[in-house]
Design a protein around this motif. Sequence first.
Motif, PDB file in Angstrom:
ATOM      1  N   TYR A  93      -5.835 -14.582  -7.690  1.00  0.00           N
ATOM      2  CA  TYR A  93      -5.166 -13.359  -8.164  1.00  0.00           C
ATOM      3  C   TYR A  93      -4.833 -13.393  -9.951  1.00  0.00           C
ATOM      4  O   TYR A  93      -4.668 -12.435 -10.409  1.00  0.00           O
TER       5      TYR A  93
ATOM      6  N   VAL B 239      -1.836  -1.572 -11.503  1.00  0.00           N
ATOM      7  CA  VAL B 239      -0.306  -2.115 -10.819  1.00  0.00           C
ATOM      8  C   VAL B 239      -0.648  -3.600 -11.140  1.00  0.00           C
ATOM      9  O   VAL B 239      -1.596  -4.388 -10.648  1.00  0.00           O
TER      10      VAL B 239
ATOM     11  N   VAL C 147      -3.527  -5.012  -4.118  1.00  0.00           N
ATOM     12  CA  VAL C 147      -3.884  -4.274  -5.389  1.00  0.00           C
ATOM     13  C   VAL C 147      -5.315  -4.339  -5.571  1.00  0.00           C
ATOM     14  O   VAL C 147      -5.976  -3.604  -5.930  1.00  0.00           O
ATOM     15  N   THR C 148      -5.767  -5.632  -5.345  1.00  0.00           N
ATOM     16  CA  THR C 148      -7.342  -5.889  -5.496  1.00  0.00           C
ATOM     17  C   THR C 148      -8.159  -5.148  -4.406  1.00  0.00           C
ATOM     18  O   THR C 148      -9.185  -4.373  -5.028  1.00  0.00           O
TER      19      THR C 148
ATOM     20  N   SER D  27       0.352  -8.465  -1.724  1.00  0.00           N
ATOM     21  CA  SER D  27       0.971  -7.608  -2.751  1.00  0.00           C
ATOM     22  C   SER D  27      -0.538  -7.748  -3.731  1.00  0.00           C
ATOM     23  O   SER D  27      -1.105  -6.470  -4.005  1.00  0.00           O
TER      24      SER D  27
ATOM     25  N   VAL E 298       1.048  -7.444 -10.287  1.00  0.00           N
ATOM     26  CA  VAL E 298       2.091  -8.176  -9.113  1.00  0.00           C
ATOM     27  C   VAL E 298       2.604  -9.491 -10.121  1.00  0.00           C
ATOM     28  O   VAL E 298       1.694 -10.159 -10.413  1.00  0.00           O
TER      29      VAL E 298
ATOM     30  N   PHE F  42       2.090   2.052  -3.477  1.00  0.00           N
ATOM     31  CA  PHE F  42       0.889   2.805  -4.121  1.00  0.00           C
ATOM     32  C   PHE F  42       0.957   4.194  -3.917  1.00  0.00           C
ATOM     33  O   PHE F  42       0.650   4.949  -4.972  1.00  0.00           O
TER      34      PHE F  42
ATOM     35  N   SER G 108      -5.020  -9.430 -11.096  1.00  0.00           N
ATOM     36  CA  SER G 108      -4.073  -8.701 -10.214  1.00  0.00           C
ATOM     37  C   SER G 108      -2.740  -9.136 -10.298  1.00  0.00           C
ATOM     38  O   SER G 108      -1.487  -8.546 -10.245  1.00  0.00           O
ATOM     39  N   SER G 109      -2.554 -10.457 -10.686  1.00  0.00           N
ATOM     40  CA  SER G 109      -1.391 -11.110 -10.647  1.00  0.00           C
ATOM     41  C   SER G 109      -1.289 -12.219 -12.023  1.00  0.00           C
ATOM     42  O   SER G 109      -1.572 -13.435 -11.656  1.00  0.00           O
TER      43      SER G 109
ATOM     44  N   LEU H  47      -6.851  -1.416  -7.847  1.00  0.00           N
ATOM     45  CA  LEU H  47      -5.733  -0.986  -8.921  1.00  0.00           C
ATOM     46  C   LEU H  47      -5.329  -2.083 -10.136  1.00  0.00           C
ATOM     47  O   LEU H  47      -4.524  -2.123 -10.552  1.00  0.00           O
ATOM     48  N   ILE H  48      -6.564  -3.045  -9.988  1.00  0.00           N
ATOM     49  CA  ILE H  48      -6.245  -4.288 -11.091  1.00  0.00           C
ATOM     50  C   ILE H  48      -6.160  -3.677 -12.351  1.00  0.00           C
ATOM     51  O   ILE H  48      -7.019  -2.824 -12.716  1.00  0.00           O
TER      52      ILE H  48
ATOM     53  N   GLN I 250       0.705  -1.211   0.049  1.00  0.00           N
ATOM     54  CA  GLN I 250       0.036   0.052  -0.012  1.00  0.00           C
ATOM     55  C   GLN I 250       0.929   1.268   0.222  1.00  0.00           C
ATOM     56  O   GLN I 250       0.598   2.170  -0.813  1.00  0.00           O
TER      57      GLN I 250
END
Length: 355
Positions: free
Chosen positions: A276, A262, A253-254, A249, A264, A229, A281-282, A258-259, A226
């Motif tokens: 994720y 950003v 993001v989730t 992380s 991961v 960010f 997100s990843s 911020l998906i 966080q």
Amino acid sequence: MKNRYLLITLVTLIVLSFVITACGPTAEPAPAPAPVEEEEVAAPAECTNYVLVPKNLGNPYFDTGNTGAQEAAGELGITVLYQGSATADASEQITLLNSLIAQQVCGLAISANDSDALVPTGQAAMDAGIAVVTWDSAIAPAGRDLHINQAELEGIGRVQIEMASRLAGDDGGQIAILSATSTAPNQNAWIEVMEEVLTEAEYANLELVEVVYGDDDDTKSYNEAQALFTKYPDLKVIIAPTTVGIAASARAVTDADLIGQVFVTGLGTPNQMREYVKNGSSPEFALWNPADLAYLSVYAMHALAIGEIEAQAGATFTAGRLGQYTVQDDPDLGLNVLLGMPFVYDGDNIDDFDW
Ligand code: RAM
């Protein structure tokens, strides 16, 4: 250790030959003791108690490792306890190891929280006749017999930059590394490789803005993500070369919506990362199989403890279902056994894995 058992066998044979000479007909010269074949040296019956030591407890990566260790223990007919400290901390780990040395276990397989700080402890264990292997994260060569290495440093570092580059897209952008503890030997070695790979022309559009540490603690890792960010509004990718850091992380993001902005990536376990990968997100991460790594470590530790192999380059042993391995020497890593290559998980294959 092997020499000790060879010596015991030889002494026994010599004593036996005297007994035979004393009891037998005096005219016949006593037969010379047969040469002792290395394969004939029997495993000492008492070498059945071993300990697998993770960096910390409560980490699914190490828990998965323990399943492989127990599988090997069952096959070998030995006991492997799973004992670790609550936090990934070198001094807590040293305290635990000292008590295991006092209990005179046959062997220790350790994922080290510090490369140099653990050397005297590893040496004390070896001086006490205990087989010492490290797995996952190495003690410096002077403090262990062998390191069981998950994959080549270069491969682990490079694959993470490749994934970050794909996720950042053609324009590249800012990336940050969210690691485990600042003393973690494995993460620090991988970060060094990543920094080197980033100097290659192909990755000139990636800017590493900061390396932060979540200490393999879920909450601290989440908070560090966080903080990244906030500090870097243009951040494109977080690389977390730790299974704790990457999951925390991706969750951060989730939660922060911020998906897509950003991404991961790094090293994670399929069960922790599945959601994720699916929520974007990843989209991709890498890892080897920690169960196989610990399985191999138990076979290597037992082979050392019973004198089946010496800690020297070229020694070979068979690790159950994984097959044959050879001890190799490396200028940086010292004596080690290499498991294999890291594997990249993504949306196409994540459901094929259930660990
Ligand atoms: C964490 C630990 C471990 C590392 C993996 C990738 O679980 O830091 O040492 O190998 O991540």
